[in-house]
Design a protein around this motif. Structure first.
Motif, mmCIF file in Angstrom:
data_model
loop_
_atom_site.group_PDB
_atom_site.id
_atom_site.type_symbol
_atom_site.label_atom_id
_atom_site.label_comp_id
_atom_site.label_asym_id
_atom_site.label_seq_id
_atom_site.Cartn_x
_atom_site.Cartn_y
_atom_site.Cartn_z
ATOM 1 N N ALA A 171 0.837 -1.196 0.000
ATOM 2 C CA ALA A 171 0.000 0.000 0.000
ATOM 3 C C ALA A 171 0.874 1.249 0.000
ATOM 4 C CB ALA A 171 -0.914 0.007 1.224
ATOM 5 N N ALA A 172 0.444 2.251 -0.763
ATOM 6 C CA ALA A 172 1.092 3.578 -0.766
ATOM 7 C C ALA A 172 0.059 4.571 -0.263
ATOM 8 C CB ALA A 172 1.547 3.934 -2.176
ATOM 9 N N VAL A 173 0.356 5.206 0.881
ATOM 10 C CA VAL A 173 -0.652 6.026 1.567
ATOM 11 C C VAL A 173 -0.177 7.471 1.697
ATOM 12 C CG1 VAL A 173 -1.985 6.282 3.699
ATOM 13 C CG2 VAL A 173 -1.285 3.995 2.949
ATOM 14 N N ALA A 174 -0.948 8.395 1.120
ATOM 15 C CA ALA A 174 -0.672 9.825 1.295
ATOM 16 C C ALA A 174 -1.976 10.506 1.696
ATOM 17 C CB ALA A 174 -0.148 10.410 -0.011
ATOM 18 N N SER A 185 3.211 8.606 3.480
ATOM 19 C CA SER A 185 3.774 9.942 3.317
ATOM 20 C C SER A 185 3.735 10.668 4.666
ATOM 21 C CB SER A 185 2.926 10.697 2.301
ATOM 22 O OG SER A 185 3.192 12.055 2.374
ATOM 23 N N ARG A 186 4.646 11.616 4.816
ATOM 24 C CA ARG A 186 4.622 12.453 6.014
ATOM 25 C C ARG A 186 3.277 13.167 6.143
ATOM 26 N NH1 ARG A 186 8.957 12.481 8.745
ATOM 27 N NH2 ARG A 186 10.415 11.884 7.121
ATOM 28 N N SER A 187 2.615 13.382 5.003
ATOM 29 C CA SER A 187 1.318 14.083 4.993
ATOM 30 C C SER A 187 0.163 13.177 5.422
ATOM 31 C CB SER A 187 1.006 14.565 3.574
ATOM 32 O OG SER A 187 0.680 13.440 2.753
ATOM 33 N N PHE A 211 -3.641 9.966 13.716
ATOM 34 C CA PHE A 211 -2.199 9.810 13.890
ATOM 35 C C PHE A 211 -1.505 9.991 12.550
ATOM 36 C CE2 PHE A 211 -1.867 5.209 12.655
ATOM 37 C CZ PHE A 211 -3.210 4.869 12.717
ATOM 38 N N SER A 212 -0.230 10.261 12.640
ATOM 39 C CA SER A 212 0.519 10.671 11.455
ATOM 40 C C SER A 212 1.182 9.476 10.774
ATOM 41 C CB SER A 212 1.604 11.669 11.869
ATOM 42 O OG SER A 212 2.569 11.001 12.670
ATOM 43 N N GLY A 213 1.707 9.729 9.588
ATOM 44 C CA GLY A 213 2.477 8.709 8.886
ATOM 45 C C GLY A 213 3.685 8.278 9.709
ATOM 46 N N ALA A 245 3.095 0.775 9.544
ATOM 47 C CA ALA A 245 3.696 1.039 8.223
ATOM 48 C C ALA A 245 5.180 0.698 8.273
ATOM 49 C CB ALA A 245 3.501 2.498 7.843
ATOM 50 N N ASN A 246 5.747 0.464 7.084
ATOM 51 C CA ASN A 246 7.173 0.127 7.013
ATOM 52 C C ASN A 246 8.055 1.360 7.117
ATOM 53 O OD1 ASN A 246 5.628 -2.033 5.405
ATOM 54 N ND2 ASN A 246 7.606 -2.958 5.846
ATOM 55 N N GLN A 247 7.632 2.421 6.426
ATOM 56 C CA GLN A 247 8.526 3.570 6.299
ATOM 57 C C GLN A 247 7.721 4.819 5.967
ATOM 58 O OE1 GLN A 247 11.738 2.621 3.624
ATOM 59 N NE2 GLN A 247 12.386 4.760 3.464
#
Ligand code: COA
Length: 257
Positions: free
Chosen positions: A97-100, A120-122, A163-165, A174-176
């Motif tokens: 998954a790619a989450v922004a 993402s940090r966002s 909560f944040s990335g 999340a991994n990273q």
């Protein structure tokens, strides 16, 4: 297939993108049905090795469409949302998954069933189930207290704190965490492509082993949560919360005893 889903094939990588930007990728019944069908077909198609799930560079998903919840609440295990949950839960191949941006409700809980998650940090993750008069779903009432401890899980599931990335990565959801949406998608894609180089049956066998412990208990919890969620959607508390969202006002739960 829903007009709000975009599917792309590149060798053994299937990218499934939620694409309804004017509603922050809120998931309609047609979108759930389409996502479930894509996953079911990809599971049977030996040329697909890995799935990348994303909402693009700005938004993952604002969760279930709240107008749908109010007007046509899903009922039972045959609903589109349950079909989607089952398809992802039983998907035998890796899901990245790619989450922004926003990842609300099922936008957060589905991550618990993906194999690799890049944020993402966002990213703003949130499970406002109680706030909406609902209850946790998709195994989150079992998985999160075990992963985070009861106290932190209670902030997320009972208070509906966002909560944040960075927190998602720190807590092992999340991994990273990456600097922005573009970097997040690029990293998720790069990691997904690694599966194209690996022996496919070894990947499948290993994922199955990793997911096996407690699996039937988890399936049962998902069904119990789903049954309660369906009842709660029809409760006066949920109707007040959902109506308040549609009317852009603060919900008033003071009359409920
Ligand atoms: N269902 C239906 N419509 C939704 C939606 C949802 N889950 N989330 C957002 N939208 C719609 C808004 O109503 C708005 O529509 P409009 O422009 O026609 O009025 C549009 O998407 C943009 O949303 P907006 O709230 O203005 O964007 P934002 O950037 O200020 O906030 C969110 C984004 C996701 C934080 C916020 O929309 C939100 O909290 N949505 C509800 C999330 C939720 O509770 N999901 C269900 C969990 S079970």
């Amino acid at each position: 297939m829903s007009e709000h889903l975009h599917i792309e094939r590149d060798r053994g990588l299937l990218t499934l993108r939620m694409q309804r930007p004017d509603k922050k990728n809120a998931l309609t019944r047609a979108m759930y049905a389409g996502m479930a069908d894509v996953l079911d077909e990809a599971d049977q198609d030996s040329s697909v090795r890995v799935v990348l799930l994303t909402g693009g560079e700005d938004c993952f998903t604002s969760g279930n469409d709240l107008a749908d919840f109010l007007q046509a609440p899903p009922s039972g295990l045959n609903s589109e949302v349950f079909h989607f949950m089952r398809a992802l839960f039983d998907f035998s191949k890796p899901v990245v998954a790619a989450v922004a941006g926003p990842a609300v409700g099922i936008g957060t809980t589905l991550l618990l069933h993906c194999d690799l998650v890049y944020v993402s940090r966002s990213a703003q993750l949130r499970m406002p189930f109680v706030n909406l008069g609902l209850c946790p779903e998709y195994g989150s009432s079992l998985i999160l207290p075990r992963l985070l401890g009861h106290a932190r899980a209670a902030e997320l599931l009972l208070l509906g704190e966002s909560f944040s990335g960075a927190q998602a990565a720190e807590w092992g959801i999340a991994n990273q965490v990456l600097d922005d949406g573009a970097a997040t998608l690029a990293m998720a894609r790069e990691m997904a492509e690694r599966f194209l180089e690996l022996p496919p049956s070894a990947v499948l066998d290993s994922k199955r082993l990793m997911r096996a412990p407690g699996r039937e208990e988890l399936r049962k919890v998902i069904e119990e949560e789903g049954a309660l969620f369906g009842q709660r959607l029809r409760s006066p508390e949920a109707i007040e919360a959902l109506s308040a969202f549609m009317q852009r006002r603060k919900p008033d739960f003071s009359r409920f005893g």
